[in-house]
Design a protein around this motif. Structure first.
Motif, PDB file in Angstrom:
ATOM      1  N   LEU A  45     107.114 -61.505 150.073  1.00 31.48           N
ATOM      2  CA  LEU A  45     106.288 -60.461 150.657  1.00 31.48           C
ATOM      3  C   LEU A  45     104.860 -60.568 150.149  1.00 31.48           C
ATOM      4  O   LEU A  45     104.617 -61.018 149.037  1.00 31.48           O
ATOM      5  CB  LEU A  45     106.856 -59.082 150.330  1.00 31.48           C
ATOM      6  CG  LEU A  45     108.241 -58.793 150.911  1.00 31.48           C
ATOM      7  CD1 LEU A  45     108.667 -57.394 150.515  1.00 31.48           C
ATOM      8  CD2 LEU A  45     108.238 -58.950 152.417  1.00 31.48           C
ATOM      9  N   ASN A  46     103.958 -60.121 150.960  1.00 24.15           N
ATOM     10  CA  ASN A  46     102.552 -60.131 150.583  1.00 24.15           C
ATOM     11  C   ASN A  46     102.275 -59.125 149.478  1.00 24.15           C
ATOM     12  O   ASN A  46     102.935 -58.107 149.363  1.00 24.15           O
ATOM     13  CB  ASN A  46     101.676 -59.773 151.782  1.00 24.15           C
ATOM     14  CG  ASN A  46     101.394 -60.985 152.609  1.00 24.15           C
ATOM     15  OD1 ASN A  46     102.003 -62.003 152.431  1.00 24.15           O
ATOM     16  ND2 ASN A  46     100.451 -60.836 153.511  1.00 24.15           N
ATOM     17  N   LEU A 179      91.025 -64.617 150.516  1.00 25.69           N
ATOM     18  CA  LEU A 179      91.332 -64.616 151.946  1.00 25.69           C
ATOM     19  C   LEU A 179      91.005 -63.265 152.591  1.00 25.69           C
ATOM     20  O   LEU A 179      90.588 -63.216 153.751  1.00 25.69           O
ATOM     21  CB  LEU A 179      92.806 -64.968 152.162  1.00 25.69           C
ATOM     22  CG  LEU A 179      93.208 -66.386 151.742  1.00 25.69           C
ATOM     23  CD1 LEU A 179      94.703 -66.592 151.939  1.00 25.69           C
ATOM     24  CD2 LEU A 179      92.422 -67.438 152.509  1.00 25.69           C
ATOM     25  N   LEU A 180      91.190 -62.175 151.843  1.00 27.30           N
ATOM     26  CA  LEU A 180      90.777 -60.876 152.357  1.00 27.30           C
ATOM     27  C   LEU A 180      89.265 -60.836 152.587  1.00 27.30           C
ATOM     28  O   LEU A 180      88.782 -60.370 153.619  1.00 27.30           O
ATOM     29  CB  LEU A 180      91.179 -59.770 151.378  1.00 27.30           C
ATOM     30  CG  LEU A 180      92.624 -59.265 151.443  1.00 27.30           C
ATOM     31  CD1 LEU A 180      92.926 -58.359 150.258  1.00 27.30           C
ATOM     32  CD2 LEU A 180      92.884 -58.522 152.749  1.00 27.30           C
ATOM     33  N   HIS A 212     103.460 -55.527 155.227  1.00 27.00           N
ATOM     34  CA  HIS A 212     103.430 -56.893 154.707  1.00 27.00           C
ATOM     35  C   HIS A 212     103.239 -57.892 155.842  1.00 27.00           C
ATOM     36  O   HIS A 212     102.583 -58.922 155.694  1.00 27.00           O
ATOM     37  CB  HIS A 212     104.732 -57.201 153.956  1.00 27.00           C
ATOM     38  CG  HIS A 212     104.921 -56.372 152.708  1.00 27.00           C
ATOM     39  ND1 HIS A 212     103.949 -56.263 151.755  1.00 27.00           N
ATOM     40  CD2 HIS A 212     105.976 -55.632 152.278  1.00 27.00           C
ATOM     41  CE1 HIS A 212     104.389 -55.495 150.772  1.00 27.00           C
ATOM     42  NE2 HIS A 212     105.619 -55.090 151.070  1.00 27.00           N
ATOM     43  N   MET A 213     103.823 -57.582 156.984  1.00 23.66           N
ATOM     44  CA  MET A 213     103.685 -58.440 158.153  1.00 23.66           C
ATOM     45  C   MET A 213     102.220 -58.591 158.552  1.00 23.66           C
ATOM     46  O   MET A 213     101.727 -59.695 158.803  1.00 23.66           O
ATOM     47  CB  MET A 213     104.485 -57.837 159.302  1.00 23.66           C
ATOM     48  CG  MET A 213     104.219 -58.433 160.674  1.00 23.66           C
ATOM     49  SD  MET A 213     105.078 -57.481 161.961  1.00 23.66           S
ATOM     50  CE  MET A 213     104.280 -55.879 161.806  1.00 23.66           C
ATOM     51  N   LEU A 214     101.507 -57.482 158.597  1.00 23.55           N
ATOM     52  CA  LEU A 214     100.093 -57.518 158.992  1.00 23.55           C
ATOM     53  C   LEU A 214      99.261 -58.267 157.971  1.00 23.55           C
ATOM     54  O   LEU A 214      98.384 -59.061 158.343  1.00 23.55           O
ATOM     55  CB  LEU A 214      99.579 -56.090 159.167  1.00 23.55           C
ATOM     56  CG  LEU A 214      98.082 -55.945 159.502  1.00 23.55           C
ATOM     57  CD1 LEU A 214      97.713 -56.727 160.751  1.00 23.55           C
ATOM     58  CD2 LEU A 214      97.713 -54.474 159.657  1.00 23.55           C
ATOM     59  N   LEU A 215      99.523 -58.043 156.682  1.00 19.17           N
ATOM     60  CA  LEU A 215      98.755 -58.749 155.655  1.00 19.17           C
ATOM     61  C   LEU A 215      99.023 -60.249 155.713  1.00 19.17           C
ATOM     62  O   LEU A 215      98.116 -61.061 155.530  1.00 19.17           O
ATOM     63  CB  LEU A 215      99.097 -58.198 154.275  1.00 19.17           C
ATOM     64  CG  LEU A 215      98.276 -58.781 153.112  1.00 19.17           C
ATOM     65  CD1 LEU A 215      96.785 -58.619 153.343  1.00 19.17           C
ATOM     66  CD2 LEU A 215      98.680 -58.120 151.800  1.00 19.17           C
ATOM     67  N   ASN A 216     100.273 -60.644 155.979  1.00 20.95           N
ATOM     68  CA  ASN A 216     100.581 -62.060 156.139  1.00 20.95           C
ATOM     69  C   ASN A 216      99.809 -62.655 157.307  1.00 20.95           C
ATOM     70  O   ASN A 216      99.294 -63.771 157.227  1.00 20.95           O
ATOM     71  CB  ASN A 216     102.086 -62.247 156.355  1.00 20.95           C
ATOM     72  CG  ASN A 216     102.829 -62.461 155.060  1.00 20.95           C
ATOM     73  OD1 ASN A 216     102.633 -63.467 154.403  1.00 20.95           O
ATOM     74  ND2 ASN A 216     103.667 -61.516 154.684  1.00 20.95           N
ATOM     75  N   ALA A 217      99.733 -61.926 158.430  1.00 20.79           N
ATOM     76  CA  ALA A 217      98.984 -62.419 159.588  1.00 20.79           C
ATOM     77  C   ALA A 217      97.508 -62.541 159.271  1.00 20.79           C
ATOM     78  O   ALA A 217      96.841 -63.507 159.674  1.00 20.79           O
ATOM     79  CB  ALA A 217      99.196 -61.476 160.777  1.00 20.79           C
ATOM     80  N   PHE A 246     102.169 -68.073 155.056  1.00 20.42           N
ATOM     81  CA  PHE A 246     101.762 -66.741 155.525  1.00 20.42           C
ATOM     82  C   PHE A 246     102.115 -66.549 156.999  1.00 20.42           C
ATOM     83  O   PHE A 246     102.634 -65.509 157.403  1.00 20.42           O
ATOM     84  CB  PHE A 246     100.261 -66.538 155.317  1.00 20.42           C
ATOM     85  CG  PHE A 246      99.823 -66.638 153.879  1.00 20.42           C
ATOM     86  CD1 PHE A 246     100.403 -65.831 152.920  1.00 20.42           C
ATOM     87  CD2 PHE A 246      98.842 -67.533 153.492  1.00 20.42           C
ATOM     88  CE1 PHE A 246     100.006 -65.916 151.591  1.00 20.42           C
ATOM     89  CE2 PHE A 246      98.439 -67.624 152.178  1.00 20.42           C
ATOM     90  CZ  PHE A 246      99.017 -66.821 151.211  1.00 20.42           C
ATOM     91  N   GLY A 247     101.806 -67.550 157.805  1.00 17.36           N
ATOM     92  CA  GLY A 247     102.131 -67.464 159.219  1.00 17.36           C
ATOM     93  C   GLY A 247     103.632 -67.384 159.457  1.00 17.36           C
ATOM     94  O   GLY A 247     104.095 -66.644 160.340  1.00 17.36           O
ATOM     95  N   LYS A 248     104.404 -68.135 158.681  1.00 18.98           N
ATOM     96  CA  LYS A 248     105.857 -68.106 158.830  1.00 18.98           C
ATOM     97  C   LYS A 248     106.408 -66.721 158.513  1.00 18.98           C
ATOM     98  O   LYS A 248     107.260 -66.192 159.229  1.00 18.98           O
ATOM     99  CB  LYS A 248     106.494 -69.157 157.910  1.00 18.98           C
ATOM    100  CG  LYS A 248     106.212 -70.598 158.333  1.00 18.98           C
ATOM    101  CD  LYS A 248     106.867 -71.580 157.371  1.00 18.98           C
ATOM    102  CE  LYS A 248     106.600 -73.026 157.790  1.00 18.98           C
ATOM    103  NZ  LYS A 248     107.203 -73.991 156.830  1.00 18.98           N
TER     104      LYS A 248
END
Length: 576
Positions: A45-46, A179-180, A212-217, A246-248
């Motif tokens: 998780l992010n 990256l942020l 976490h999904m959004l942060l990974n994207a 991250f994309g995965k």
């Protein structure tokens, strides 16, 4: 909680520690607990922001203040469709719906505002019966005053500024913080898919506008820029599969959420980011699919509707309304750009119930902007102090997209060829509209190709100027291949159209050249690269008409040379 324990707290927990519900030290590549237990340590998780105990107390105080204010808010339903104050930026006129849409009163008979479904999700209601048809708002006391608009703006801006101050206390490890910063600098000002104050706040408490999904994207989309930094590239290669992980994770979590029927704002934002990333890589099917899913989810949760105008809608607070409007209009802009890249008809259109183009929180307007991660290639330079002008740029791009939407519909229909009269009518209406847009575009944001500075402005201003010239070319270019009769003065209208196209194409390559000299093509956004492609098409027409025009040949050669270089970073250009 003792101070010793507080220092051990980490929001960057590995999977084994999360499953056992124990605190993880967050050590890389393996935490101490997993090392001692000989477990496989996986950071799936992010991370979220790790705040100190003092900062958590401050956040709690701010949340209590906001909760107290929200218990006695002004009439949000009334404010949702109000005229903005002079300090806020908005659009309320000129929103004529496509011919296929009914008038506003007819539309209201089938639209009953935003509702909460049986699973607690906000969605829009339709099919109202004769007994519960909503009444449209009237002017007698429904629309709020300028003072209330100013009050809404002040609250949102104050909250945004407080959250930005709190961000400075965060302890996000690398490469995540890098990256942020890449996203906030190079991506966010142009698209504004994510409302930064709500996102960074909810990172701390796992609120509704973070996942976490959004942060990974977000991380996945930033990797392309982030790898320009040697330290970040090393961390990505050593621990995160070069950034591919991250994309995965983003896609895996996205489809898990879809499988269980989730429908949230972060899902929409994730899909938009994945669409933009896939488009830049040349994966057009994926980009089109992700954007389509985003638009469908937006429709499902009522983002495409200004539901607060209709009595009986779910009451939303000021931040909710601000976020929904931003998502709708940023998606509207992205829909037009995606249609441009792929040669397809736009998906999103305006209806009588579409949200107004109003952005109350313009706190990013006067923020300082500097190219994060620069200078490239080991160069040394002193980038001049620059102001972002993000809000003005964003609103201007939406206004420009409204014009381009008409150009796409009435001049570039790939299914049913547009008639001659339809195209001429479009030319007669959208030509002056483009000129009016350029006239209204602030003078300090315009880039005069004949008087360009030595160092370019913020990159999203490059995009604004380039896209204007691209849309202008696309309006007049189809007219260059048609036959015309000589007018009264003995002149051919073809000459005027050619001047428009060549002038814009020449301006585009001058602006692109300044971008390359200032930032290098490593940071070239797809919108700027595609503008070069459109400019090249004009010079190609010139060379075909006059093979001895050496100036046109040189310009075409320059375009092709730069396009071959930029294909490394924007592979979709190769297909063009």
């Amino acid at each position: 909680m003792s101070s010793a324990k507080a220092t051990k707290k980490s929001a960057f927990s590995c999977e084994p520690c999360r499953r056992r519900k124990v605190k993880c030290g967050g050590e890389q590549p393996m935490c101490q607990r997993c090392t001692s237990r000989n477990d496989e340590c996986v950071y799936k998780l992010n991370p979220t922001l790790s705040y100190t105990q003092r900062l958590e107390k401050r956040i709690k105080e701010l949340e209590d203040q906001l909760a107290s204010a929200s218990r006695s808010p002004p009439s949000i339903t009334a404010s949702a469709h109000s005229s903005p104050s002079t300090a806020s930026i908005g659009l309320h006129d000129g929103r004529s719906p496509p011919k296929s849409h009914p008038d506003e009163h007819s539309f209201s008979r089938s639209f009953s505002g935003l509702k909460v479904d049986d699973k607690g999700r906000i969605t829009f209601g339709n099919g109202a019966t004769a007994n519960d048809r909503p009444a449209l708002p009237t002017s007698n006391g429904v629309y709020t005053s300028a003072e209330l608009d100013q009050s809404i703006r002040e609250r949102l801006v104050a909250n945004a500024m407080q959250q930005r101050a709190l961000e400075n206390f965060s302890a996000t490890p690398e490469p995540f913080q890098y990256l942020l910063n890449v996203h906030w600098c190079w991506i966010q000002p142009l698209f504004m898919f994510i409302y930064r104050p709500a996102f960074t706040r909810d990172m701390q408490n796992m609120g509704q506008y973070y996942s976490h999904m959004l942060l990974n994207a977000l991380m996945s989309h930033s990797v392309n820029w982030g790898r320009n930094d040697p330290t970040t590239r090393r961390l990505l290669d050593e621990h995160y599969g070069g950034g591919e992980i991250f994309g995965k994770h983003a896609r895996s979590m996205l489809f898990e959420d879809m499988k269980r029927g989730a429908c949230t704002i972060p899902m929409v934002q994730t899909l938009l980011l994945l669409s933009a990333e896939e488009c830049a890589f040349g994966n057009t099917i994926q980009a089109w699919t992700y954007s389509g899913l985003a638009f469908r989810l937006m429709d499902q949760i009522g983002v495409c509707f200004d539901g607060q105008r209709y009595p009986g809608s779910v009451p939303l607070n000021e931040e909710d309304i601000e976020i929904r409007r931003r998502i709708f209009w940023s998606s509207f802009f992205w829909d037009k750009m995606l249609s441009l890249y792929m040669g397809r008809m736009p998906t999103l259109h305006l209806t009588p119930a579409s949200p107004p183009l109003v952005m109350y929180d313009d706190s990013a307007e006067n923020e300082p902007w500097e190219p994060f991660g620069m200078p490239p290639d080991g160069r040394t330079w002193n980038y001049p102090s620059s102001t972002a002008y993000s809000a003005t740029c964003f609103i201007a791009m939406i206004r420009l997209s409204l014009i381009f939407n008409e150009i796409l519909l009435h001049m570039y229909d790939p299914v049913i060829p547009n008639t001659e009269s339809e195209m001429l009518e479009c030319l007669a209406t959208q030509g002056p509209a483009l000129e009016k847009w350029w006239e209204d575009f602030p003078l300090n944001l315009k880039m005069d190709a004949a008087h360009l500075p030595a160092i370019g402005p913020p990159t999203h201003l490059f995009t604004s100027n380039c896209v204007f010239h691209t849309y202008k070319i696309l309006l007049y270019r189809p007219m260059l291949t048609r036959r015309y009769d000589t007018d009264i003065d003995g002149q051919l209208p073809w000459n005027t159209y050619l001047v428009h196209c060549v002038t814009s194409a020449t301006a585009t390559i001058a602006i692109f050249d300044l971008f390359a000299r200032t930032y290098s093509i490593k940071y070239c956004a797809l919108s700027i690269s595609y503008s070069m492609y459109i400019a090249a098409s004009v010079f190609l027409l010139q060379v075909q008409a006059m093979p001895s025009d050496f100036q046109a040949i040189r310009r075409l050669d320059y375009c092709l040379h730069m396009l071959h270089r930029v294909m490394v970073f924007n592979p979709i250009i190769a297909s063009s």
